[in-house]
Scaffold this motif. Structure first.
Motif, mmCIF file in Angstrom:
data_model
loop_
_atom_site.group_PDB
_atom_site.id
_atom_site.type_symbol
_atom_site.label_atom_id
_atom_site.label_comp_id
_atom_site.label_asym_id
_atom_site.label_seq_id
_atom_site.Cartn_x
_atom_site.Cartn_y
_atom_site.Cartn_z
ATOM 1 N N ASP A 42 0.835 -1.208 0.000
ATOM 2 C CA ASP A 42 0.000 0.000 0.000
ATOM 3 C C ASP A 42 0.867 1.255 0.000
ATOM 4 O O ASP A 42 0.566 2.224 -0.703
ATOM 5 C CB ASP A 42 -0.920 0.029 1.225
ATOM 6 C CG ASP A 42 -1.948 -1.083 1.222
ATOM 7 O OD1 ASP A 42 -2.336 -1.550 0.134
ATOM 8 O OD2 ASP A 42 -2.347 -1.490 2.331
ATOM 9 N N LEU A 43 1.928 1.238 0.786
ATOM 10 C CA LEU A 43 2.814 2.403 0.845
ATOM 11 C C LEU A 43 3.431 2.680 -0.520
ATOM 12 O O LEU A 43 3.544 3.833 -0.945
ATOM 13 C CB LEU A 43 3.903 2.207 1.897
ATOM 14 C CG LEU A 43 3.417 2.069 3.341
ATOM 15 C CD1 LEU A 43 4.602 1.863 4.283
ATOM 16 C CD2 LEU A 43 2.593 3.270 3.772
ATOM 17 N N MET A 44 3.792 1.617 -1.223
ATOM 18 C CA MET A 44 4.419 1.776 -2.536
ATOM 19 C C MET A 44 3.399 2.206 -3.596
ATOM 20 O O MET A 44 3.640 3.177 -4.326
ATOM 21 C CB MET A 44 5.081 0.466 -2.961
ATOM 22 C CG MET A 44 5.795 0.557 -4.287
ATOM 23 S SD MET A 44 6.636 -0.961 -4.735
ATOM 24 C CE MET A 44 5.273 -2.118 -4.802
ATOM 25 N N THR A 45 2.264 1.498 -3.666
ATOM 26 C CA THR A 45 1.327 1.746 -4.772
ATOM 27 C C THR A 45 0.351 2.883 -4.525
ATOM 28 O O THR A 45 -0.101 3.526 -5.476
ATOM 29 C CB THR A 45 0.519 0.469 -5.101
ATOM 30 O OG1 THR A 45 -0.245 0.091 -3.948
ATOM 31 C CG2 THR A 45 1.429 -0.669 -5.528
ATOM 32 N N ARG A 46 0.017 3.147 -3.271
ATOM 33 C CA ARG A 46 -0.992 4.166 -2.981
ATOM 34 C C ARG A 46 -0.417 5.475 -2.473
ATOM 35 O O ARG A 46 -1.147 6.461 -2.361
ATOM 36 C CB ARG A 46 -1.988 3.620 -1.958
ATOM 37 C CG ARG A 46 -2.765 2.418 -2.470
ATOM 38 C CD ARG A 46 -3.700 1.875 -1.425
ATOM 39 N NE ARG A 46 -4.376 0.672 -1.915
ATOM 40 C CZ ARG A 46 -5.141 -0.090 -1.170
ATOM 41 N NH1 ARG A 46 -5.376 0.228 0.099
ATOM 42 N NH2 ARG A 46 -5.699 -1.173 -1.674
ATOM 43 N N VAL A 47 0.881 5.450 -2.140
ATOM 44 C CA VAL A 47 1.501 6.680 -1.633
ATOM 45 C C VAL A 47 2.650 7.102 -2.552
ATOM 46 O O VAL A 47 2.580 8.137 -3.205
ATOM 47 C CB VAL A 47 1.997 6.504 -0.175
ATOM 48 C CG1 VAL A 47 2.658 7.785 0.327
ATOM 49 C CG2 VAL A 47 0.846 6.104 0.735
ATOM 50 N N LEU A 48 3.707 6.294 -2.607
ATOM 51 C CA LEU A 48 4.879 6.660 -3.406
ATOM 52 C C LEU A 48 4.561 6.816 -4.892
ATOM 53 O O LEU A 48 4.948 7.802 -5.512
ATOM 54 C CB LEU A 48 5.995 5.631 -3.220
ATOM 55 C CG LEU A 48 6.644 5.601 -1.847
ATOM 56 C CD1 LEU A 48 7.652 4.456 -1.757
ATOM 57 C CD2 LEU A 48 7.303 6.927 -1.530
ATOM 58 N N ALA A 49 3.863 5.844 -5.469
ATOM 59 C CA ALA A 49 3.569 5.887 -6.902
ATOM 60 C C ALA A 49 2.644 7.044 -7.271
ATOM 61 O O ALA A 49 2.611 7.466 -8.423
ATOM 62 C CB ALA A 49 2.965 4.565 -7.359
ATOM 63 N N LYS A 50 1.915 7.569 -6.294
ATOM 64 C CA LYS A 50 1.011 8.696 -6.543
ATOM 65 C C LYS A 50 1.585 10.017 -6.031
ATOM 66 O O LYS A 50 0.901 11.032 -6.030
ATOM 67 C CB LYS A 50 -0.351 8.419 -5.918
ATOM 68 C CG LYS A 50 -1.048 7.260 -6.616
ATOM 69 C CD LYS A 50 -2.410 6.998 -6.051
ATOM 70 C CE LYS A 50 -3.042 5.849 -6.832
ATOM 71 N NZ LYS A 50 -4.355 5.517 -6.333
ATOM 72 N N ALA A 51 2.844 9.954 -5.565
ATOM 73 C CA ALA A 51 3.561 11.141 -5.080
ATOM 74 C C ALA A 51 2.803 11.879 -3.978
ATOM 75 O O ALA A 51 2.805 13.109 -3.919
ATOM 76 C CB ALA A 51 3.897 12.080 -6.241
ATOM 77 N N LEU A 52 2.163 11.120 -3.079
ATOM 78 C CA LEU A 52 1.494 11.738 -1.936
ATOM 79 C C LEU A 52 2.525 12.051 -0.856
ATOM 80 O O LEU A 52 3.519 11.337 -0.708
ATOM 81 C CB LEU A 52 0.425 10.798 -1.364
ATOM 82 C CG LEU A 52 -0.727 10.412 -2.289
ATOM 83 C CD1 LEU A 52 -1.681 9.457 -1.571
ATOM 84 C CD2 LEU A 52 -1.470 11.640 -2.783
ATOM 85 N N ASN A 53 2.267 13.079 -0.096
ATOM 86 C CA ASN A 53 3.157 13.461 0.995
ATOM 87 C C ASN A 53 2.893 12.533 2.185
ATOM 88 O O ASN A 53 1.823 12.598 2.789
ATOM 89 C CB ASN A 53 2.913 14.917 1.384
ATOM 90 C CG ASN A 53 3.838 15.398 2.478
ATOM 91 O OD1 ASN A 53 4.358 14.616 3.273
ATOM 92 N ND2 ASN A 53 4.042 16.701 2.528
ATOM 93 N N PRO A 54 3.868 11.679 2.551
ATOM 94 C CA PRO A 54 3.633 10.719 3.628
ATOM 95 C C PRO A 54 3.411 11.367 4.995
ATOM 96 O O PRO A 54 2.764 10.775 5.858
ATOM 97 C CB PRO A 54 4.877 9.837 3.625
ATOM 98 C CG PRO A 54 5.891 10.577 2.851
ATOM 99 C CD PRO A 54 5.178 11.532 1.954
ATOM 100 N N GLU A 55 3.922 12.564 5.195
ATOM 101 C CA GLU A 55 3.730 13.227 6.484
ATOM 102 C C GLU A 55 2.347 13.854 6.615
ATOM 103 O O GLU A 55 1.876 14.082 7.720
ATOM 104 C CB GLU A 55 4.815 14.278 6.705
ATOM 105 C CG GLU A 55 6.196 13.660 6.878
ATOM 106 C CD GLU A 55 7.284 14.688 7.096
ATOM 107 O OE1 GLU A 55 7.055 15.895 6.838
ATOM 108 O OE2 GLU A 55 8.370 14.273 7.511
ATOM 109 N N LYS A 56 1.693 14.114 5.482
ATOM 110 C CA LYS A 56 0.381 14.761 5.510
ATOM 111 C C LYS A 56 -0.760 13.821 5.143
ATOM 112 O O LYS A 56 -1.924 14.161 5.358
ATOM 113 C CB LYS A 56 0.380 15.963 4.575
ATOM 114 C CG LYS A 56 1.315 17.057 5.047
ATOM 115 C CD LYS A 56 1.233 18.283 4.199
ATOM 116 C CE LYS A 56 2.184 19.313 4.785
ATOM 117 N NZ LYS A 56 2.200 20.536 4.005
ATOM 118 N N THR A 57 -0.442 12.660 4.611
ATOM 119 C CA THR A 57 -1.477 11.707 4.206
ATOM 120 C C THR A 57 -1.823 10.799 5.377
ATOM 121 O O THR A 57 -0.941 10.185 5.976
ATOM 122 C CB THR A 57 -0.992 10.857 3.017
ATOM 123 O OG1 THR A 57 -0.617 11.722 1.944
ATOM 124 C CG2 THR A 57 -2.070 9.893 2.552
#
Length: 146
Positions: free
Chosen positions: A56-71
């Motif tokens: 999930d971290l790879m496909t739903r956060v990193l691949a979509k360039a979401l900010n991990p500190e704000k998501t």
């Protein structure tokens, strides 16, 4: 020899969890510290809302360039994940994972108590082989029945 259950084969016997407003960055840090591939998203006292995994971290956060500190984890978690009982045979759990395409199954005991998470890594190669044979058999039967 009796087949092991998912509860017997779990490598992590503790429940790793966060609340739904935790950040993805917090989830990654908790998982890294515990050397664990998933974290359960829960509301107190014992309500399971979802699960966040390495994938999930790879496909739903990193691949979509979401900010991990704000998501928030609630935005990327798998809601209402499939669960199994502690008595579930390892090969049965692996079949579920193969057929559904995931690698982690929360284990829920009597009264809805979360006991941990069974990971595909907890399965022995012979159990994975047995589950693959069952899956291949199911596919053959489904193909034959059209």
């Amino acid at each position: 020899m009796t087949e092991r259950t998912v509860f017997q084969s779990m490598s992590h016997k503790h429940v790793l969890s966060l609340g739904p407003t935790a950040s993805v960055w917090e989830a990654a840090c908790v998982m890294t510290r515990a050397s664990c591939g998933s974290v359960l998203i829960m509301e107190p006292p014992e309500k399971l809302l979802g699960i966040v995994t390495e994938r999930d971290l790879m496909t739903r956060v990193l691949a979509k360039a979401l900010n991990p500190e704000k998501t928030q984890v609630s935005a990327v978690m798998t809601h209402n994940p499939q669960c199994v009982s502690p008595e579930t045979a390892v090969s049965d759990a692996v079949v579920i994972m193969i057929e559904r395409g995931f690698r982690h199954l929360p284990i829920v005991g009597p009264g809805g108590k979360i006991l941990g998470v069974f990971s595909v890594r907890d399965a022995l190669p012979r159990e994975i082989g047995a589950a693959m044979s069952v899956t291949e058999f199911n596919e053959t039967v489904n193909d034959a029945l059209g």
